[in-house]
Scaffold this motif. Sequence first.
Motif, mmCIF file in Angstrom:
data_model
loop_
_atom_site.group_PDB
_atom_site.id
_atom_site.type_symbol
_atom_site.label_atom_id
_atom_site.label_comp_id
_atom_site.label_asym_id
_atom_site.label_seq_id
_atom_site.Cartn_x
_atom_site.Cartn_y
_atom_site.Cartn_z
ATOM 1 N N ILE A 16 0.823 -1.204 0.000
ATOM 2 C CA ILE A 16 0.000 0.000 0.000
ATOM 3 C C ILE A 16 0.859 1.257 0.000
ATOM 4 O O ILE A 16 0.646 2.164 -0.765
ATOM 5 C CB ILE A 16 -0.972 -0.013 1.196
ATOM 6 N N MET A 17 1.850 1.348 0.850
ATOM 7 C CA MET A 17 2.708 2.526 0.900
ATOM 8 C C MET A 17 4.176 2.174 0.711
ATOM 9 O O MET A 17 5.039 3.015 0.869
ATOM 10 C CB MET A 17 2.539 3.256 2.229
ATOM 11 N N LYS A 18 4.485 0.910 0.392
ATOM 12 C CA LYS A 18 5.887 0.556 0.206
ATOM 13 C C LYS A 18 6.048 -0.406 -0.960
ATOM 14 O O LYS A 18 5.208 -1.252 -1.207
ATOM 15 C CB LYS A 18 6.484 -0.024 1.484
ATOM 16 N N ASP A 19 7.135 -0.210 -1.684
ATOM 17 C CA ASP A 19 7.472 -1.052 -2.827
ATOM 18 C C ASP A 19 8.927 -1.468 -2.710
ATOM 19 O O ASP A 19 9.746 -0.735 -2.169
ATOM 20 C CB ASP A 19 7.299 -0.298 -4.147
ATOM 21 N N LEU A 33 19.039 -3.331 -4.290
ATOM 22 C CA LEU A 33 17.675 -3.349 -3.747
ATOM 23 C C LEU A 33 17.266 -1.910 -3.503
ATOM 24 O O LEU A 33 17.981 -1.156 -2.831
ATOM 25 C CB LEU A 33 17.630 -4.130 -2.436
ATOM 26 N N PHE A 34 16.126 -1.518 -4.064
ATOM 27 C CA PHE A 34 15.562 -0.191 -3.828
ATOM 28 C C PHE A 34 14.221 -0.370 -3.139
ATOM 29 O O PHE A 34 13.363 -1.102 -3.623
ATOM 30 C CB PHE A 34 15.367 0.574 -5.139
ATOM 31 N N VAL A 35 14.058 0.262 -1.998
ATOM 32 C CA VAL A 35 12.804 0.185 -1.245
ATOM 33 C C VAL A 35 12.279 1.598 -1.049
ATOM 34 O O VAL A 35 13.022 2.494 -0.640
ATOM 35 C CB VAL A 35 13.008 -0.492 0.131
ATOM 36 N N GLU A 36 11.005 1.816 -1.385
ATOM 37 C CA GLU A 36 10.376 3.089 -1.097
ATOM 38 C C GLU A 36 9.239 2.862 -0.120
ATOM 39 O O GLU A 36 8.528 1.870 -0.192
ATOM 40 C CB GLU A 36 9.889 3.827 -2.343
ATOM 41 N N HIS A 37 9.122 3.786 0.801
ATOM 42 C CA HIS A 37 8.097 3.709 1.832
ATOM 43 C C HIS A 37 7.547 5.116 2.018
ATOM 44 O O HIS A 37 8.206 5.972 2.597
ATOM 45 C CB HIS A 37 8.682 3.169 3.133
ATOM 46 N N GLY A 38 6.344 5.344 1.478
ATOM 47 C CA GLY A 38 5.790 6.699 1.524
ATOM 48 C C GLY A 38 6.660 7.631 0.704
ATOM 49 O O GLY A 38 6.921 7.404 -0.465
ATOM 50 N N TYR A 39 7.158 8.695 1.359
ATOM 51 C CA TYR A 39 8.016 9.660 0.667
ATOM 52 C C TYR A 39 9.499 9.380 0.879
ATOM 53 O O TYR A 39 10.342 10.165 0.465
ATOM 54 C CB TYR A 39 7.696 11.082 1.147
ATOM 55 N N ALA A 40 9.846 8.279 1.507
ATOM 56 C CA ALA A 40 11.249 7.949 1.782
ATOM 57 C C ALA A 40 11.652 6.735 0.950
ATOM 58 O O ALA A 40 10.821 6.001 0.430
ATOM 59 C CB ALA A 40 11.438 7.641 3.266
ATOM 60 N N GLY A 41 12.949 6.532 0.826
ATOM 61 C CA GLY A 41 13.433 5.387 0.082
ATOM 62 C C GLY A 41 14.885 5.110 0.400
ATOM 63 O O GLY A 41 15.570 5.924 1.008
ATOM 64 N N GLY A 42 15.345 3.952 -0.004
ATOM 65 C CA GLY A 42 16.735 3.588 0.224
ATOM 66 C C GLY A 42 17.230 2.649 -0.858
ATOM 67 O O GLY A 42 16.459 1.916 -1.470
ATOM 68 N N LEU A 43 18.534 2.706 -1.101
ATOM 69 C CA LEU A 43 19.166 1.886 -2.125
ATOM 70 C C LEU A 43 20.411 1.245 -1.536
ATOM 71 O O LEU A 43 21.191 1.915 -0.856
ATOM 72 C CB LEU A 43 19.562 2.763 -3.318
#
Length: 65
Positions: A16-19, A33-43
């Motif tokens: 719902i809010m994370k990919d 690996l790229f993870v987005e959660h709402g308006y934040a993300g990390g690689l």
Amino acid sequence: MANNKRFIWEKVQNGIMKDASILIDKETGVNYLFVEHGYAGGLTPLLDKDGKPVITPPNEIIDKM
């Protein structure tokens, strides 16, 4: 027109809010690996059990394009 994109982008998990996605660098074969959660993300690079980067062999990269 030639495909000049350096990365192959594969969605692996949708929420719902994370990919979560895997990016493969076509020049080096390194997987990230790229993870987005709402308006934040990390690689981060994906690592194997020995702590070395996961690398996709060139023949598998061609199959994914």
